[in-house]
Design an enzyme around this catalytic site. Structure first.
Site, PDB file in Angstrom:
ATOM      1  N   GLU A   1      41.164  45.376  46.358  1.00 16.96           N
ATOM      2  CA  GLU A   1      39.920  44.606  46.357  1.00 16.96           C
ATOM      3  C   GLU A   1      39.957  43.749  47.609  1.00 16.96           C
ATOM      4  O   GLU A   1      40.671  42.743  47.648  1.00 16.96           O
ATOM      5  CB  GLU A   1      39.838  43.753  45.090  1.00 16.96           C
ATOM      6  CG  GLU A   1      39.731  44.568  43.806  1.00 16.96           C
ATOM      7  CD  GLU A   1      38.284  44.923  43.471  1.00 16.96           C
ATOM      8  OE1 GLU A   1      37.391  44.122  43.802  1.00 16.96           O
ATOM      9  OE2 GLU A   1      38.055  46.007  42.905  1.00 16.96           O
TER      10      GLU A   1
ATOM     11  N   CYS B   1      34.920  36.516  48.339  1.00 18.97           N
ATOM     12  CA  CYS B   1      34.784  37.826  48.971  1.00 18.97           C
ATOM     13  C   CYS B   1      33.360  38.354  48.951  1.00 18.97           C
ATOM     14  O   CYS B   1      32.988  39.176  49.773  1.00 18.97           O
ATOM     15  CB  CYS B   1      35.707  38.841  48.289  1.00 18.97           C
ATOM     16  SG  CYS B   1      35.492  38.908  46.505  1.00 18.97           S
TER      17      CYS B   1
END
Lengths: 495, 479
Positions: free
Chosen positions: B222, B257
């Site tokens: 990720e 993110c």
């Protein structure tokens, strides 16, 4: 092969052109994808004779074997993809909680971009085109690198594919390890590799440089566990299926073939007798003359297999077969009884027509035997015993497990085909092929009309409480808090 | 406990190897496979989060200056939701999935069985250190694995808290925490895992994948990217701005993110800047920059020559408190530093283009981001965006909210990551889907076996074609 001499800049330029083609959006269209799949269908039908010839030349396969394992299977897969394409492309709606008013969520598959498919030599047409079906159905541009160890098939693919598929978006690059390494240095949006674990490690190491996702279809030692079967009919069928899975598909050079057999001591001798009888029926008195045993692919593998039998303890365990002919790369279907477990034949994937039988005291011991070794691509169990069936499923781990047959799992489009641990990562076949070459994009659409006003700073306890209720989908709580009828946790704790 | 061991001796290769061996033994014993175990561990995580919420808030404030509401919402509440969803669905997830078989393998039945992978490694990030450590753990436990968690050392208070709490609440025969930095992570990465789940940046992501390659270990990465926001005209600007603001600065002050990284809009929307001015954010509602390395990195982006004059709002910073005010820049050059790396901070550049369609080319010319957002009422533009912009996830008319939807896979594509999780995708990420086929001894076709003949070839063609008529014709020698 011609492509070996291609200059690096030329290869990069070709690939950049393919990326341009992909970026133009052509390959995303449903009509393009359909036309490619139909092109594959035409290729398989129109070039059938050529394919039979190439497979016979490269591997000594009989057309029946070639059709059963490669052409027929591919036709089935292309039709399955054509049938499902529209549905697969439309994605799935995602369920949202009621709190999410006027919001929709969906999972939309999109192509990854420019993908690399590296194929193997044992099913050189099948293992090249089956991943290609998935890559094209998913809307990608594809480079296919067939195995140089099956040169006739590689040439056939290089010549035929440009005639049936879009040659700006689908290319075949031929060559050996040199070309393979150069291809791996490029940046791909996905790499799909079928082959050995040794090369598989190189592929994923190269992919790591570019954060490229990979699917690795590797191998392993797939055991066939044969329980003591009481019915003689069942016994005959079991033996036929095991022998068929070992010897009649590419002479055992198949990743999901039966590598070795596990059987109880008390059943082993009758099993072997039955096997010998069946072998004669399948391959005749002179197996070398029969058209039904494929050849070993090349001298290197022939010598590798021969050396497995050099160990005197292994040699003395041969109970049937054992003859070899280097010139014609022929190895007779061979059965061994209890070769030493430390010998190479019991440690490495055999990938050839040698079948060791390992005897155990109890058939349940097979679970520990299998678990003490790397996870195989498949486990085959021949039994009618329910508890044994359940144990095998829950206590062993493998890519797949099949009861009372072997290899057929690869024909079931609704099952994922892939390995685990040393036998591979990722899967394909059926819709799994489409998925493996797609990115499942999450798409959420919100309205301007509705907002959860307490989303925004400045923060306070009131908003905190509203959030708590929201996260618990406590709709009543939200209403009460808004109406001022519910105190915040802090307030009620007297903080 | 792993946390205490660290103080006594360094966690080296040998320690890592014996840790893995121990967990393999625990996994082999079958403990983690039962529904009861998985359920009890998930309940443990839930209780832990409930009973220690204030400790979690305190740790996050110490590590990041995170406002309490963000800690409660984005970390504790989300983790709780994850646990509850898994508990609710676990039985269903664990059940085998029956699949249809066709004439080709008749008679047969088949199913897909989910089984745990074995012993998995989860390496977490510093920006949502509680959530990003435990959310993957929820998936790993639900799928029946033994787990080693390595929290980020850049959020040390949370790391220590996790080591302590997991030691108290979880079954430590199968769930362990290893604290530490590069040496400890390297030792862990040398081992053979059945899966590695990493949250962080692309540079380390490559290192993780290369280490995993040696053992043929599958990974979920990720990562991040520059998540763009395309803003059209003709929309409710106030709502759009609020959603952008909260998605950027309301999320750890931009250190997230999927926070909006930069905005692309047409020239006639310069009012955007004045609008932000009307929404001042209280400084106590904002996280600080996590550490001085990142502070320096961000100020460097701001102070680059070509960019420093483009600040239209904010720009203030306090190195002693590691605080940077929400800052907006207008019309930064495309080749500036700030436009070429993931910002991960409270700076929001706005790019202007002549026609909004150009924004798609700008986005697609860069690395694929983790998320991309568009604010528009234009149906055609929406469809064009959804079908042509490639990112982990897309949101129309909002930012970041897709994170909270269990039914959507959360993950990147290309440089923004490999694999996905959340909801059932977490369970799947940590499972092996094993194909199981049951056949009977009946229903064999002699044509399968040698000796091969042309007659068998004809029959085979018909059988694989699957049509009854074809089969009959072949049987009677007519194809």
């Amino acid at each position: 092969m011609e492509d070996e001499t291609k200059a690096p800049e030329e290869m990069e330029r070709e690939l950049e052109e393919m990326r341009e083609c992909y970026r133009s959006g052509r390959t995303m269209e449903a009509s393009w994808r359909k036309s490619q799949l139909k092109g594959l269908l035409r290729l398989l039908r129109e070039r059938e004779e050529e394919i039979f010839r190439a497979l016979h030349q490269d591997l000594g396969k009989h057309p029946a074997e070639a059709y059963r394992d490669e052409i027929g299977s591919l036709i089935k897969s292309v039709n399955y993809a054509l049938d499902g394409l529209k549905r697969w492309m439309s994605g799935n709606k995602a369920k949202l909680p009621r709190l999410a008013l006027l919001t929709t969520a969906k999972i939309l598959p999109e192509p990854l971009g420019l993908v690399l498919v590296i194929s193997s030599w044992n099913f050189p047409i099948g293992l090249s085109l089956e991943p290609l079906i998935g890559a094209l159905a998913a809307g990608n541009a594809v480079v296919l690198k067939p195995s140089e160890l099956a040169p006739e098939c590689s040439s056939l693919l290089a010549n035929a594919i440009p005639h049936y598929l879009d040659d700006k978006a689908v290319k075949v690059i031929q060559g050996g390890p040199g070309i393979g390494e150069r291809l791996l240095l490029q940046k791909w949006d996905k790499i799909f590799f079928t082959g050995s674990a040794r090369i598989g490690r190189k592929v994923i190491a190269a992919a790591a440089e570019h954060l490229t996702p990979v699917t690795l279809e590797l191998g392993g030692k797939c055991p066939a566990v044969i329980d003591t079967l009481s019915s003689s009919f069942d016994r005959k069928v079991a033996v036929q299926r095991v022998l068929g899975a070992k010897f009649s598909s590419s002479a055992g050079q198949i990743c999901i073939g039966v590598d070795y057999v596990l059987v109880e001591k008390k059943f082993s001798s009758s099993l072997v007798e039955l096997m010998k009888m069946m072998m004669k029926k399948m391959f005749g008195e002179n197996p070398r003359e029969s058209q039904s045993v494929a050849r070993i692919v090349n001298k290197h593998h022939f010598l590798r297999l021969r050396s497995l039998l050099l160990d005197p303890l292994v040699k003395s365990s041969i109970v049937y077969g054992g003859s070899m002919d280097e010139e014609s790369l022929f190895i007779e279907p061979t059965i061994l009884m209890d070769p030493p477990l430390q010998a190479a034949i019991m440690m490495d994937e055999i990938f050839g027509p040698l079948l060791p039988i390992v005897t155990l005291n109890k058939i349940e011991d097979s679970i520990e035997f299998i678990n003490s070794r790397p996870k195989p691509l498949a486990i085959y169990v021949f039994t009618k015993d329910e508890p044994l069936r359940r144990s095998m499923v829950s206590k062993t781990s493998s890519g797949s497990i099949v009861f009372n047959d072997a290899i057929v799992q690869c024909l079931v489009d609704t099952l994922p085909f892939g390995g685990i641990g040393e036998s591979g990562m990722g899967r394909y076949h059926g819709k799994f092929s489409f998925d493996t070459f797609s990115h499942q994009k999450a798409v959420m659409r919100r309205s301007f009309l509705v907002d959860v006003w307490f989303r925004f700073p400045p923060w306070n306890d009131h908003k905190l409480q509203l959030f708590r209720s929201s996260y618990h989908y406590d709709y009543l709580g939200i209403v009460l808090t808004v109406l001022g009828l519910k105190r915040t946790n802090r307030a009620s704790k007297g903080i | 406990m792993a946390g205490e061991d660290k103080k006594q001796q360094p966690f080296d290769s040998k320690a890592a190897s014996s840790l893995v061996a121990e967990l393999r033994g625990a996994f082999a014993s079958g403990t983690t496979r039962s529904y009861q175990w998985r359920e009890s561990q998930l309940r443990g995580l839930l209780r832990m989060t409930d009973e220690h919420e204030q400790d979690i808030v305190a740790a996050l404030r110490s590590d990041l200056g995170k406002p309490e509401l963000e800690s409660v919402l984005y970390e504790a509440a989300m983790l709780r939701n994850s646990c509850k969803f898994a508990l609710k669905e676990l039985q269903r997830w664990m059940m085998p999935e029956k699949v249809k078989t066709s004439l080709t393998t008749f008679p047969s039945s088949a199913e897909i069985v989910s089984e745990p992978l074995g012993v998995v490694l989860i390496i977490s990030a510093w920006n949502y250190p509680y959530l990003l450590s435990l959310d993957p753990v929820v998936g790993a436990i639900a799928a029946g694995n033994a787990v080693v968690l390595k929290p980020s050392e850049i959020a040390p208070a949370t790391s220590a808290l996790l080591a302590k709490l997991l030691g108290e609440y979880m079954d430590s025969s199968s769930i362990r925490v290893v604290e530490g930095a590069v040496p400890e992570t390297t030792a862990l990465l040398e081992q053979k895992w059945d899966k590695i789940f990493y949250t962080g940046n692309g540079r380390v992501g490559r290192i993780v994948m290369a280490a995993a390659a040696k053992h043929l270990t599958p990974v979920v990465l990720e990562l991040g990217g520059k998540s763009p926001v395309v803003v059209d005209s003709g929309i409710n600007l106030q709502i759009a701005c609020r959603r952008i603001i909260v998605g950027k600065w309301g999320n750890n002050n931009g250190q997230a993110c999927i926070a909006s990284d930069y905005i692309i809009t047409t020239k006639d929307l310069n009012e955007l800047e004045t609008f932000y001015g009307k929404n001042p954010l209280e400084s106590k509602d904002l996280s600080r920059i996590v550490n001085s390395d990142h502070f320096t990195r961000l100020t460097k982006l701001l102070d680059e020559d070509k960019v420093s004059k483009k600040v239209v709002y904010g720009g203030e910073r306090d190195p002693t408190k590691l605080q940077i005010a929400p800052t907006i820049l207008l019309d930064v050059p495309r080749d500036s530093l700030i436009m070429n790396e993931e910002i991960f901070g409270p700076l929001l550049p706005i790019l202007t283009v002549d026609k909004l369609e150009e924004s798609f080319d700008i986005i697609n010319s860069g690395a694929k981001p983790l998320a991309a957002y568009i604010f528009t009422n234009d149906k055609k533009l929406k469809e064009h965006f959804v079908n042509n912009v490639s990112a982990g996830g897309l949101v129309v008319n909002d930012t970041t909210v897709h994170l909270a939807v269990h039914a959507l896979p959360f993950g990147g594509v290309g440089e923004s990551g490999i694999g996905a999780y959340h909801g059932k995708f977490s369970f799947d990420a940590f499972s092996h889907k094993k194909a199981v086929v049951y056949r009977s001894f009946m229903g064999d076709a002699a044509i399968r076996y040698p000796p091969y003949t042309n007659g068998k070839l004809r029959l085979m063609k018909a059988l694989l074609g699957g049509s009854i008529l074809g089969i009959l014709r072949a049987l009677f020698g007519r194809s």
